[in-house]
Design an enzyme around this catalytic site. Sequence first.
Site, PDB file in Angstrom:
ATOM      1  N   VAL A 145       1.500  -3.353   4.208  1.00 46.71           N
ATOM      2  CA  VAL A 145       1.522  -4.136   5.065  1.00 46.71           C
ATOM      3  C   VAL A 145       2.751  -5.171   4.683  1.00 46.71           C
ATOM      4  CG1 VAL A 145      -0.543  -4.719   5.036  1.00 46.71           C
ATOM      5  CG2 VAL A 145       0.155  -5.977   3.711  1.00 46.71           C
ATOM      6  N   TYR A 150      -3.545  -3.781 -10.758  1.00 48.39           N
ATOM      7  CA  TYR A 150      -3.304  -3.428  -8.900  1.00 48.39           C
ATOM      8  C   TYR A 150      -2.318  -4.777  -8.214  1.00 48.39           C
ATOM      9  CZ  TYR A 150      -4.852  -3.205  -4.089  1.00 48.39           C
ATOM     10  OH  TYR A 150      -4.804  -2.888  -3.182  1.00 48.39           O
ATOM     11  N   SER A 196       0.433  -1.317   0.395  1.00 52.64           N
ATOM     12  CA  SER A 196       0.101   0.101   0.335  1.00 52.64           C
ATOM     13  C   SER A 196       0.660   1.168   0.204  1.00 52.64           C
ATOM     14  CB  SER A 196      -1.051  -0.487   1.331  1.00 52.64           C
ATOM     15  OG  SER A 196      -2.193  -0.918   0.446  1.00 52.64           O
ATOM     16  N   LYS A 201       0.054   3.459  -3.366  1.00 52.22           N
ATOM     17  CA  LYS A 201      -1.146   3.916  -3.312  1.00 52.22           C
ATOM     18  C   LYS A 201      -1.197   5.727  -3.395  1.00 52.22           C
ATOM     19  CE  LYS A 201      -4.493   0.542  -1.383  1.00 52.22           C
ATOM     20  NZ  LYS A 201      -3.754  -1.123  -1.079  1.00 52.22           N
ATOM     21  N   TYR A 227      -4.259   3.707   7.990  1.00 49.00           N
ATOM     22  CA  TYR A 227      -5.090   2.870   8.042  1.00 49.00           C
ATOM     23  C   TYR A 227      -6.055   3.479   9.271  1.00 49.00           C
ATOM     24  CZ  TYR A 227      -2.159  -0.469   6.072  1.00 49.00           C
ATOM     25  OH  TYR A 227      -0.981  -0.965   5.059  1.00 49.00           O
TER      26      TYR A 227
HETATM   27  O1  DON Z   1      -4.732  -5.482  -1.759  1.00 46.29           O
HETATM   28  C1  DON Z   1      -4.136  -6.508  -0.779  1.00 46.29           C
HETATM   29  O2  DON Z   1      -4.568  -6.279   0.358  1.00 46.29           O
HETATM   30  C2  DON Z   1      -2.795  -5.659  -0.216  1.00 46.29           C
HETATM   31  N1  DON Z   1      -1.913  -6.064  -1.591  1.00 46.29           N
HETATM   32  C3  DON Z   1      -1.842  -4.338   0.041  1.00 46.29           C
HETATM   33  C4  DON Z   1      -2.611  -4.867   1.370  1.00 46.29           C
HETATM   34  C5  DON Z   1      -1.287  -3.157   2.139  1.00 46.29           C
HETATM   35  O3  DON Z   1      -0.980  -2.576   1.808  1.00 46.29           O
HETATM   36  C6  DON Z   1      -2.718  -2.313   2.598  1.00 46.29           C
HETATM   37  N2  DON Z   1      -3.211  -1.260   2.693  1.00 46.29           N
HETATM   38  N3  DON Z   1      -3.869   0.005   2.891  1.00 46.29           N
END
Ligand code: DON
Length: 325
Positions: free
Chosen positions: A279, A209, A77, A80, A261
Amino acid sequence: LIARAFRHQFVVPDFLGFTKDIEEIYWKCKSNTDGKVASYIPQLARVNPDYWGVAVCTVDGQRFSIGDVHVPFTLQSCSKPLTYAVALEKLTQKVVHQYVGQEPSGRNFNELVLDHNKQPHNPMINAGAILVCSLLKTLVKPEITLAEKFDYTQNWFQKMAGGENFGFNNSVFLSEREAADRNYALGFYMREHKVFPEKTNLRECLDFYFQICSMETCADSMSVVAATLANGGICPITDEKVFRPEVVRDVLSLMHSCGMYDYSGQFAFKVGLPAKSGVCGGILLVVPNVAGIFTWSPPLDPCGNSVRGVQFCEELLQVFNFHRY
Ligand code: DON
């Protein structure tokens, strides 16, 4: 850089003193062994929880790093704000925000929920980031192939990082796609509400994505990305104008309110700086007009933020008065 050094015009005049303080905080956080590494895919679950690195790049290009700053990890993330910035740069704020809001969701990052307009709350959560990917895929250079779109995006990321390399982790990508029930559910839920631009191919958009989440880099390079955002969109290493200042303002505003978050409110209160976590255990922290900082340590707290990373940011604010207010 050299000219500024001769004129004693650095934004952090005592850089050595600054890095000494950072080093001290680094060691303090190293002993914190709380948190758990992300376990939703085996490739992340296997990461060594002891990895801990901090990298700094000032807006005039002075750099410092300590710990595991060259070990590659996938962006997750932390990508993003980067994709959001590219979308704003290419499509303008007006177009992007016809599709996605600016409000913190107050919920988990992957919660199956849309706002009162039946749109994603903001581009920093999964629904919003998937939507931004659909904008990049469908509205920016719609004529190019999927392969070219991947290269195009990677080139943008490299530009933000002053030309430093971004790789791709294929096993993370394949695992992400395999473990993506919730992201597919979000995609279908958004398609049901006609959130996507016309002609969006949902499967291709989700693949895009997952590919972006699986791009690989290291803390040292990400500190340059953070510094480009700290420097109004001009990369301090190459002096290249990557983004318009308005784009950076929009990105930082939403990182400030939605980047950490469901801890974003508390983080904004205590640290008062725009940041985005992932994450992977990374935190992209921007000190506007001063420096970009990237921290990386895989164990996460229950909100999904890196334990050592959050501690680092909070300790940093005890030493330096970087809080925006
Ligand atoms: O979409 C997902 O679950 C992960 N590839 C990205 C997760 C992440 O870092 C959460 N973020 N907001």
